[in-house]
Structure formats: C-alpha cells, structure tokens
Design a protein around this motif. Sequence first.
Motif, PDB file in Angstrom:
ATOM      1  N   PRO A  89      31.400 -75.119   1.075  1.00  0.00           N
ATOM      2  CA  PRO A  89      31.023 -73.853   0.445  1.00  0.00           C
ATOM      3  C   PRO A  89      29.871 -73.199   1.203  1.00  0.00           C
ATOM      4  N   PRO A  90      29.641 -71.884   0.981  1.00  0.00           N
ATOM      5  CA  PRO A  90      28.542 -71.214   1.675  1.00  0.00           C
ATOM      6  C   PRO A  90      27.193 -71.874   1.376  1.00  0.00           C
ATOM      7  N   ILE A  91      26.302 -71.797   2.363  1.00  0.00           N
ATOM      8  CA  ILE A  91      24.943 -72.302   2.177  1.00  0.00           C
ATOM      9  C   ILE A  91      24.050 -71.096   1.901  1.00  0.00           C
ATOM     10  N   GLY A  92      23.734 -70.883   0.644  1.00  0.00           N
ATOM     11  CA  GLY A  92      22.965 -69.687   0.295  1.00  0.00           C
ATOM     12  C   GLY A  92      23.762 -68.446   0.636  1.00  0.00           C
ATOM     13  N   ASP A  93      23.204 -67.593   1.500  1.00  0.00           N
ATOM     14  CA  ASP A  93      23.910 -66.381   1.911  1.00  0.00           C
ATOM     15  C   ASP A  93      24.586 -66.530   3.266  1.00  0.00           C
ATOM     16  N   ILE A  94      24.710 -67.758   3.752  1.00  0.00           N
ATOM     17  CA  ILE A  94      25.370 -68.008   5.037  1.00  0.00           C
ATOM     18  C   ILE A  94      26.845 -68.298   4.773  1.00  0.00           C
ATOM     19  N   GLU A  95      27.705 -67.421   5.244  1.00  0.00           N
ATOM     20  CA  GLU A  95      29.138 -67.567   5.027  1.00  0.00           C
ATOM     21  C   GLU A  95      29.884 -67.952   6.305  1.00  0.00           C
ATOM     22  N   LEU A  96      29.346 -67.569   7.454  1.00  0.00           N
ATOM     23  CA  LEU A  96      29.984 -67.841   8.739  1.00  0.00           C
ATOM     24  C   LEU A  96      28.970 -68.428   9.702  1.00  0.00           C
ATOM     25  N   MET A  97      29.481 -69.204  10.670  1.00  0.00           N
ATOM     26  CA  MET A  97      28.627 -69.731  11.737  1.00  0.00           C
ATOM     27  C   MET A  97      29.379 -69.673  13.058  1.00  0.00           C
ATOM     28  N   ASP A  98      28.625 -69.465  14.136  1.00  0.00           N
ATOM     29  CA  ASP A  98      29.150 -69.588  15.489  1.00  0.00           C
ATOM     30  C   ASP A  98      28.601 -70.873  16.085  1.00  0.00           C
ATOM     31  N   MET A  99      29.466 -71.663  16.734  1.00  0.00           N
ATOM     32  CA  MET A  99      29.043 -72.960  17.268  1.00  0.00           C
ATOM     33  C   MET A  99      29.358 -73.045  18.767  1.00  0.00           C
ATOM     34  N   HIS A 100      28.449 -73.698  19.502  1.00  0.00           N
ATOM     35  CA  HIS A 100      28.580 -73.857  20.939  1.00  0.00           C
ATOM     36  C   HIS A 100      28.264 -75.318  21.294  1.00  0.00           C
ATOM     37  N   ALA A 101      29.220 -76.002  21.922  1.00  0.00           N
ATOM     38  CA  ALA A 101      29.053 -77.409  22.303  1.00  0.00           C
ATOM     39  C   ALA A 101      28.971 -77.511  23.824  1.00  0.00           C
ATOM     40  N   TYR A 331      30.506 -43.553   0.300  1.00  0.00           N
ATOM     41  CA  TYR A 331      31.416 -43.855  -0.801  1.00  0.00           C
ATOM     42  C   TYR A 331      31.373 -45.331  -1.177  1.00  0.00           C
ATOM     43  N   VAL A 332      31.353 -46.197  -0.183  1.00  0.00           N
ATOM     44  CA  VAL A 332      31.281 -47.640  -0.469  1.00  0.00           C
ATOM     45  C   VAL A 332      29.973 -47.971  -1.185  1.00  0.00           C
ATOM     46  N   SER A 333      28.895 -47.365  -0.741  1.00  0.00           N
ATOM     47  CA  SER A 333      27.601 -47.595  -1.370  1.00  0.00           C
ATOM     48  C   SER A 333      27.603 -47.152  -2.826  1.00  0.00           C
ATOM     49  N   ASP A 334      28.257 -46.018  -3.124  1.00  0.00           N
ATOM     50  CA  ASP A 334      28.329 -45.533  -4.499  1.00  0.00           C
ATOM     51  C   ASP A 334      29.128 -46.463  -5.403  1.00  0.00           C
ATOM     52  N   MET A 335      29.950 -47.307  -4.814  1.00  0.00           N
ATOM     53  CA  MET A 335      30.721 -48.289  -5.588  1.00  0.00           C
ATOM     54  C   MET A 335      30.020 -49.643  -5.634  1.00  0.00           C
ATOM     55  N   GLU A 336      28.755 -49.671  -5.204  1.00  0.00           N
ATOM     56  CA  GLU A 336      27.943 -50.893  -5.175  1.00  0.00           C
ATOM     57  C   GLU A 336      28.481 -51.916  -4.179  1.00  0.00           C
ATOM     58  N   GLY A 337      29.233 -51.437  -3.183  1.00  0.00           N
ATOM     59  CA  GLY A 337      29.769 -52.337  -2.163  1.00  0.00           C
ATOM     60  C   GLY A 337      29.052 -52.169  -0.846  1.00  0.00           C
ATOM     61  N   THR A 338      29.656 -52.698   0.192  1.00  0.00           N
ATOM     62  CA  THR A 338      29.076 -52.564   1.527  1.00  0.00           C
ATOM     63  C   THR A 338      30.184 -52.564   2.556  1.00  0.00           C
ATOM     64  N   VAL A 339      29.920 -51.952   3.693  1.00  0.00           N
ATOM     65  CA  VAL A 339      30.875 -51.926   4.798  1.00  0.00           C
ATOM     66  C   VAL A 339      30.134 -52.315   6.078  1.00  0.00           C
ATOM     67  N   THR A 340      30.753 -53.169   6.867  1.00  0.00           N
ATOM     68  CA  THR A 340      30.168 -53.620   8.128  1.00  0.00           C
ATOM     69  C   THR A 340      31.237 -53.588   9.210  1.00  0.00           C
ATOM     70  N   CYS A 341      30.806 -53.646  10.425  1.00  0.00           N
ATOM     71  CA  CYS A 341      31.747 -53.674  11.545  1.00  0.00           C
ATOM     72  C   CYS A 341      31.166 -54.472  12.691  1.00  0.00           C
ATOM     73  N   ASP A 342      32.044 -55.195  13.365  1.00  0.00           N
ATOM     74  CA  ASP A 342      31.648 -55.952  14.543  1.00  0.00           C
ATOM     75  C   ASP A 342      32.869 -56.078  15.438  1.00  0.00           C
ATOM     76  N   ASN A 343      32.666 -56.516  16.652  1.00  0.00           N
ATOM     77  CA  ASN A 343      33.792 -56.794  17.538  1.00  0.00           C
ATOM     78  C   ASN A 343      34.367 -58.167  17.225  1.00  0.00           C
ATOM     79  N   HIS A 344      35.683 -58.239  17.119  1.00  0.00           N
ATOM     80  CA  HIS A 344      36.333 -59.514  16.826  1.00  0.00           C
ATOM     81  C   HIS A 344      36.319 -60.389  18.079  1.00  0.00           C
ATOM     82  N   PRO A 345      36.180 -61.717  17.926  1.00  0.00           N
ATOM     83  CA  PRO A 345      36.175 -62.598  19.111  1.00  0.00           C
ATOM     84  C   PRO A 345      37.414 -62.449  19.987  1.00  0.00           C
TER      85      PRO A 345
END
Length: 366
Positions: A89-101, A331-345
Amino acid sequence: MGTAGVTLEKLETQDILHSLSQAIFLIGPDNLIMEVYAQAETIFERSREGLCSSPIAHLRGVGYAADGLVTRAREENTPLNSYDVSVMPPIGDIELMDMHAHPHGDGSLIILSVQPRRITAFLEKRAEMDAAARSVSGLASMLAHEIKNPLSGIRGAAQLMARAQDEKNTRLTSLIVKEVDRIKGLVDELETFSTPHAHTNEAVNIHEVLDHVLNVAVAGFAAKCSFRPRFDPSLPPVYGNYDRLIQIFLNLIKNAVEAAGPEADITITTSYKHGIWLTGRSGERIRLPVEVAVLDNGPGIPGHLRGHLFDPFVSGKEGGTGLGLALVARYVSDMEGTVTCDNHPRGGAHFKVQLALEEDMRRDTN
C-alpha cells in the motif's frame, strides 16, 4: 596523508550520500540490505537497524519489484531502471517510486537508489492552477462575442440538414445541435470567467462522459485516430459537473491529437487509486481515488514547457492560444480535483485527472 586522506574521502562520500533526496541501499549477494544511506529511513519509515540485514524483498511497498530489479541487474551485470513502480500500500502520500540498480565492483554488490514520487508535490499546485485560470478573464468577453455569432449559424444549419437526412445522418446533426448548445453554455460562462456562476457538482458517471467525448472526437477532429479505452466498470460516481467534465476531456484528447498527429494512438484509462488526498479550500482532507488518464504517442512535453503547461497563453503548438489547459485546470479545481501531466517512460504525454467521489463529498456536507 594516506590514511587521513582515505578517511577524509570516506567522510566526504558519506556526506554526499546522506545529502541526497532519495533512498540509497547497498545490497549484498544474497539480496540482503547491507547498508542504507540518504533518506532511506525517512522514506520507508524504518530505522537503519530495522532495514539492515533484512531481505530487499521485504522493503515496504515495493519489495517484490526491488528484489526482481536487483536480481536482474546482478545477473546481467548492467545498470537497470524501473519507473512508475506502484507502492502497495502507499506510504503516506507516496504512491509511485522510480528505482535504479547499479552493479558495483565485480557485480556481486548492487547499489539501489529509490526515488519517491509524492502525490502532494503535484496536488499543492492547486493555487498555481487557480491563478493561471483567473488570468484568462482578460480575453473572455472578446472571445465570447466572436464565438457566439457563428454558433447560432451552425445550429440553424444543422437543424435544416436534419429535415432532409436519413436516420444515420440525423444522429450526427443531433450531435451537432447538442454540442453547439453545450458550447454556447460554456461561452456564456466564459464571459464571466473571473467571477464564474456557481455550477452544481453532483454524482456523474465518468464513463458516460468519456463515451460522449469519444463519440464527438471520432465524429470530428479525431476521425483517423486509434483509441484504446481501458475502463474500470466498477468505479462509483464522481463528484463533478457533467458538461464541464466533457469539456475537460475533449480538451485533453484534442491536445493529444494535436501533439501526436491526425493518426494518433491514444489510450484512455480509468482506475481506482488508493492513498491520494488533497487539502481542500476549507482545510479538510479530500480523497481523490478516481483517476482518468490520457496517454498519447506523441513526442512528449518539451522541457521548457514543464511547470508552465497549465498557464494561460503558454502553448507548444504553432498558433495555439494556450487557453485550453488553463480552462481544464480551473474546471478540475472547481470540482475539488487535480490535473497533472508528465512524460511517460515509454514516450508521449501522460495527463492524469484525479477526482473525488460524490458519496464522500455528500457525506462531508451532511
């Protein structure tokens, strides 16, 4: 200076390692944690003593993925990366991690770095999104006047066409009339964008919204595109406004088509995500478990636009106004939501809209 130099060099190396923002692990040949550095204790909420000598497979939230990555890096004796690893399960507000070996020395030792992706780092941009959206008001009245005149002509022409068409084409003209009426409503609101009318947020079936959006897209600007809808049919109703949600996702899909080209390949995903919360305007914590993601196969977001994508008048397209994503943010903010964007791997821009559940919001107001 030999011994003192080595000691000083070791101390400097330790200082550098502990100053990093990610978690660093030294993994032995048996995949046991030998040493921890940087923010490992803070991120995984365990002491150094609790982490050392434990199997990397027991690492909280990502143990299975970490163990597999370390094992493959050792076997292949080459650095390996894994992005967007879900923390379950998530650790606090951490939902994703990137790992490098990274294999060290003869390859029997592995240096594993883990970079958390904190959801709150994105969610705290709410104030920035609101400010960006507000600055659109300078153009609102002018745009509304210029758009309303041709809309009335389009609506009248569609109604005349419907009288002389077969059943199939009648459905298309009905769609035109419905869209013109919806756009007129949006333009009416755009005239008072800086002080918008109160919109009713209620229970909305997000898949009804997306089905309508896809019908509009395929009938018009995205006729040659390939769409891959991957919907979770079990999702409960979201808290939002039906017309505004249509506008949000029409803008995001149109943005994806313009970025990837007329034969774009676009994946639209709906899913339920645990552990995503937002601090509301009144200070209350709001769950945002419903995620709608739009992924295109275009070139991704240019570096100079990152961090400014939702600002008005900022556009990567020639001739673009930069207003579409600013409206999405508002509009997303008015619905109490959020929108984000990033480049997919794997390439392309990846927009994610996080929405609240109507049942949660209704419970909070009772």
